[in-house]
Design a protein around this motif. Structure first.
Motif, PDB file in Angstrom:
ATOM      1  N   TYR A  30       0.638  -1.299  -0.077  1.00 35.56           N
ATOM      2  CA  TYR A  30       0.308   0.042   0.003  1.00 35.56           C
ATOM      3  C   TYR A  30       0.928   1.201  -0.002  1.00 35.56           C
ATOM      4  O   TYR A  30       1.908   1.287   1.045  1.00 35.56           O
ATOM      5  CB  TYR A  30      -0.872   0.004   1.237  1.00 35.56           C
ATOM      6  CG  TYR A  30      -1.845  -1.172   1.157  1.00 35.56           C
ATOM      7  CD1 TYR A  30      -3.110  -0.709   0.924  1.00 35.56           C
ATOM      8  CD2 TYR A  30      -1.404  -2.563   1.613  1.00 35.56           C
ATOM      9  CE1 TYR A  30      -4.043  -2.090   1.006  1.00 35.56           C
ATOM     10  CE2 TYR A  30      -2.264  -3.570   1.425  1.00 35.56           C
ATOM     11  CZ  TYR A  30      -3.668  -3.529   1.208  1.00 35.56           C
ATOM     12  OH  TYR A  30      -4.405  -4.602   1.048  1.00 35.56           O
ATOM     13  N   VAL A  31       0.776   1.932  -0.945  1.00 38.41           N
ATOM     14  CA  VAL A  31       1.604   3.364  -1.364  1.00 38.41           C
ATOM     15  C   VAL A  31       0.980   4.552  -0.995  1.00 38.41           C
ATOM     16  O   VAL A  31       0.054   4.659  -1.388  1.00 38.41           O
ATOM     17  CB  VAL A  31       2.335   3.187  -2.544  1.00 38.41           C
ATOM     18  CG1 VAL A  31       3.218   4.229  -2.991  1.00 38.41           C
ATOM     19  CG2 VAL A  31       2.812   1.674  -3.085  1.00 38.41           C
ATOM     20  N   GLU A  89      -3.712   5.942  14.524  1.00 33.32           N
ATOM     21  CA  GLU A  89      -4.746   4.932  14.313  1.00 33.32           C
ATOM     22  C   GLU A  89      -4.865   4.658  12.995  1.00 33.32           C
ATOM     23  O   GLU A  89      -4.821   5.485  12.092  1.00 33.32           O
ATOM     24  CB  GLU A  89      -6.433   5.806  14.598  1.00 33.32           C
ATOM     25  CG  GLU A  89      -7.276   4.554  14.610  1.00 33.32           C
ATOM     26  CD  GLU A  89      -8.636   5.039  15.016  1.00 33.32           C
ATOM     27  OE1 GLU A  89      -9.683   4.542  14.523  1.00 33.32           O
ATOM     28  OE2 GLU A  89      -8.876   6.168  15.423  1.00 33.32           O
ATOM     29  N   TRP A  90      -4.662   3.097  12.828  1.00 38.37           N
ATOM     30  CA  TRP A  90      -4.574   2.849  11.387  1.00 38.37           C
ATOM     31  C   TRP A  90      -5.764   2.061  10.993  1.00 38.37           C
ATOM     32  O   TRP A  90      -6.488   1.233  11.861  1.00 38.37           O
ATOM     33  CB  TRP A  90      -3.319   1.315  11.473  1.00 38.37           C
ATOM     34  CG  TRP A  90      -2.030   2.301  11.707  1.00 38.37           C
ATOM     35  CD1 TRP A  90      -1.377   2.352  12.926  1.00 38.37           C
ATOM     36  CD2 TRP A  90      -1.235   2.859  10.841  1.00 38.37           C
ATOM     37  NE1 TRP A  90      -0.173   3.035  12.655  1.00 38.37           N
ATOM     38  CE2 TRP A  90      -0.179   3.184  11.348  1.00 38.37           C
ATOM     39  CE3 TRP A  90      -1.163   2.921   9.512  1.00 38.37           C
ATOM     40  CZ2 TRP A  90       0.973   4.017  10.700  1.00 38.37           C
ATOM     41  CZ3 TRP A  90      -0.180   3.405   8.586  1.00 38.37           C
ATOM     42  CH2 TRP A  90       0.620   4.103   9.247  1.00 38.37           C
ATOM     43  N   LEU A  91      -6.260   2.103   9.838  1.00 40.06           N
ATOM     44  CA  LEU A  91      -7.749   1.616   9.497  1.00 40.06           C
ATOM     45  C   LEU A  91      -7.459   0.946   7.970  1.00 40.06           C
ATOM     46  O   LEU A  91      -7.135   1.806   7.216  1.00 40.06           O
ATOM     47  CB  LEU A  91      -8.714   2.928   9.551  1.00 40.06           C
ATOM     48  CG  LEU A  91     -10.009   2.337   9.333  1.00 40.06           C
ATOM     49  CD1 LEU A  91     -10.792   1.589  10.033  1.00 40.06           C
ATOM     50  CD2 LEU A  91     -10.772   3.743   9.026  1.00 40.06           C
ATOM     51  N   TRP A  92      -7.996  -0.227   8.022  1.00 36.70           N
ATOM     52  CA  TRP A  92      -8.291  -0.783   6.702  1.00 36.70           C
ATOM     53  C   TRP A  92      -9.581  -0.578   6.042  1.00 36.70           C
ATOM     54  O   TRP A  92     -10.637  -0.901   6.771  1.00 36.70           O
ATOM     55  CB  TRP A  92      -8.034  -2.325   6.758  1.00 36.70           C
ATOM     56  CG  TRP A  92      -8.285  -3.060   5.459  1.00 36.70           C
ATOM     57  CD1 TRP A  92      -7.850  -2.676   4.239  1.00 36.70           C
ATOM     58  CD2 TRP A  92      -9.100  -4.431   5.516  1.00 36.70           C
ATOM     59  NE1 TRP A  92      -8.465  -3.689   3.358  1.00 36.70           N
ATOM     60  CE2 TRP A  92      -9.052  -4.566   4.345  1.00 36.70           C
ATOM     61  CE3 TRP A  92      -9.519  -5.109   6.360  1.00 36.70           C
ATOM     62  CZ2 TRP A  92      -9.597  -5.791   3.641  1.00 36.70           C
ATOM     63  CZ3 TRP A  92     -10.298  -5.939   5.986  1.00 36.70           C
ATOM     64  CH2 TRP A  92     -10.328  -6.552   4.632  1.00 36.70           C
ATOM     65  N   GLU A  96      -7.542   0.565   0.568  1.00 35.03           N
ATOM     66  CA  GLU A  96      -6.439   1.350   1.155  1.00 35.03           C
ATOM     67  C   GLU A  96      -6.335   1.396   2.755  1.00 35.03           C
ATOM     68  O   GLU A  96      -7.153   0.752   3.228  1.00 35.03           O
ATOM     69  CB  GLU A  96      -6.718   2.853   0.935  1.00 35.03           C
ATOM     70  CG  GLU A  96      -7.994   3.462   1.489  1.00 35.03           C
ATOM     71  CD  GLU A  96      -8.249   4.856   1.089  1.00 35.03           C
ATOM     72  OE1 GLU A  96      -7.665   5.384   0.241  1.00 35.03           O
ATOM     73  OE2 GLU A  96      -9.260   5.496   1.862  1.00 35.03           O
ATOM     74  N   ILE A  97      -5.093   1.618   3.152  1.00 32.37           N
ATOM     75  CA  ILE A  97      -5.007   1.863   4.593  1.00 32.37           C
ATOM     76  C   ILE A  97      -4.903   3.106   4.945  1.00 32.37           C
ATOM     77  O   ILE A  97      -4.146   4.135   4.175  1.00 32.37           O
ATOM     78  CB  ILE A  97      -3.917   0.802   5.132  1.00 32.37           C
ATOM     79  CG1 ILE A  97      -3.853  -0.403   4.889  1.00 32.37           C
ATOM     80  CG2 ILE A  97      -3.478   1.331   6.622  1.00 32.37           C
ATOM     81  CD1 ILE A  97      -2.650  -1.469   5.071  1.00 32.37           C
ATOM     82  N   VAL A  98      -5.604   3.507   5.817  1.00 29.84           N
ATOM     83  CA  VAL A  98      -5.610   5.072   6.365  1.00 29.84           C
ATOM     84  C   VAL A  98      -4.879   5.105   7.664  1.00 29.84           C
ATOM     85  O   VAL A  98      -5.200   4.460   8.595  1.00 29.84           O
ATOM     86  CB  VAL A  98      -7.082   5.691   6.621  1.00 29.84           C
ATOM     87  CG1 VAL A  98      -7.252   7.013   7.093  1.00 29.84           C
ATOM     88  CG2 VAL A  98      -7.664   5.244   5.038  1.00 29.84           C
ATOM     89  N   LYS A 108      -3.287  10.246   6.675  1.00 26.03           N
ATOM     90  CA  LYS A 108      -2.586   9.805   5.373  1.00 26.03           C
ATOM     91  C   LYS A 108      -3.339   8.465   4.727  1.00 26.03           C
ATOM     92  O   LYS A 108      -3.998   7.553   5.441  1.00 26.03           O
ATOM     93  CB  LYS A 108      -1.187   9.244   5.646  1.00 26.03           C
ATOM     94  CG  LYS A 108      -0.204  10.568   6.277  1.00 26.03           C
ATOM     95  CD  LYS A 108       1.212  10.034   6.604  1.00 26.03           C
ATOM     96  CE  LYS A 108       2.002  11.173   7.106  1.00 26.03           C
ATOM     97  NZ  LYS A 108       3.421  10.505   7.249  1.00 26.03           N
ATOM     98  N   ARG A 109      -3.116   8.569   3.376  1.00 24.22           N
ATOM     99  CA  ARG A 109      -3.926   7.433   2.790  1.00 24.22           C
ATOM    100  C   ARG A 109      -2.758   6.409   2.055  1.00 24.22           C
ATOM    101  O   ARG A 109      -1.822   7.164   1.460  1.00 24.22           O
ATOM    102  CB  ARG A 109      -4.770   7.818   1.810  1.00 24.22           C
ATOM    103  CG  ARG A 109      -6.053   8.402   2.363  1.00 24.22           C
ATOM    104  CD  ARG A 109      -7.054   9.173   1.272  1.00 24.22           C
ATOM    105  NE  ARG A 109      -7.942   9.670   1.912  1.00 24.22           N
ATOM    106  CZ  ARG A 109      -9.012   9.193   2.167  1.00 24.22           C
ATOM    107  NH1 ARG A 109      -9.308   7.711   2.474  1.00 24.22           N
ATOM    108  NH2 ARG A 109     -10.080  10.012   2.900  1.00 24.22           N
TER     109      ARG A 109
END
Length: 116
Positions: A30-31, A89-92, A96-98, A108-109
């Motif tokens: 994921y970039v 906080e990391w969210l899938w 994308e991962i946010v 950040k995306r």
């Protein structure tokens, strides 16, 4: 006084809620902006090559995902929890991962890179 049936029901609900997890994000890269990367690896591992508050972080962790899609990297040191990957906080979410930094109110995306 709580009856035995009520206690059993509460225990069953608690165990079920704790054991319920969301499917894992697809393995891949994921970039984000500036070439930052989050990699989902086989075996429930996540690898970060990101910058948090200007500090470069290159580290991998085991992780869990809850029903809301929050990603919980673990184990981490107290420094990583406060100043590193744990402060965000990391969210899938879909492809994308946010990363949400509540203190700085920044988002950040990281979008899933196409497979080769």
């Amino acid at each position: 006084m709580i009856r035995r049936e009520g206690v059993c029901l509460l225990v069953c609900l608690f165990v079920t809620a704790c054991a319920t997890t969301r499917p894992l994000p697809p393995v891949g890269e994921y970039v984000g902006e500036g070439g930052e990367r989050v990699r989902i690896l086989a075996g429930e591992r996540i690898e970060f090559d990101v910058s948090i508050q200007g500090t470069p972080i290159q580290r991998s962790f085991d992780y869990d995902v809850d029903l809301a899609g929050r990603i919980y990297p673990h184990p981490m040191t107290s420094v990583e929890a406060v100043d590193g990957v744990g402060r965000v906080e990391w969210l899938w979410k879909d492809d994308e991962i946010v990363a949400w930094d509540e203190e700085r109110r920044t988002l950040k995306r990281y979008r899933r890179a196409p497979a080769d």
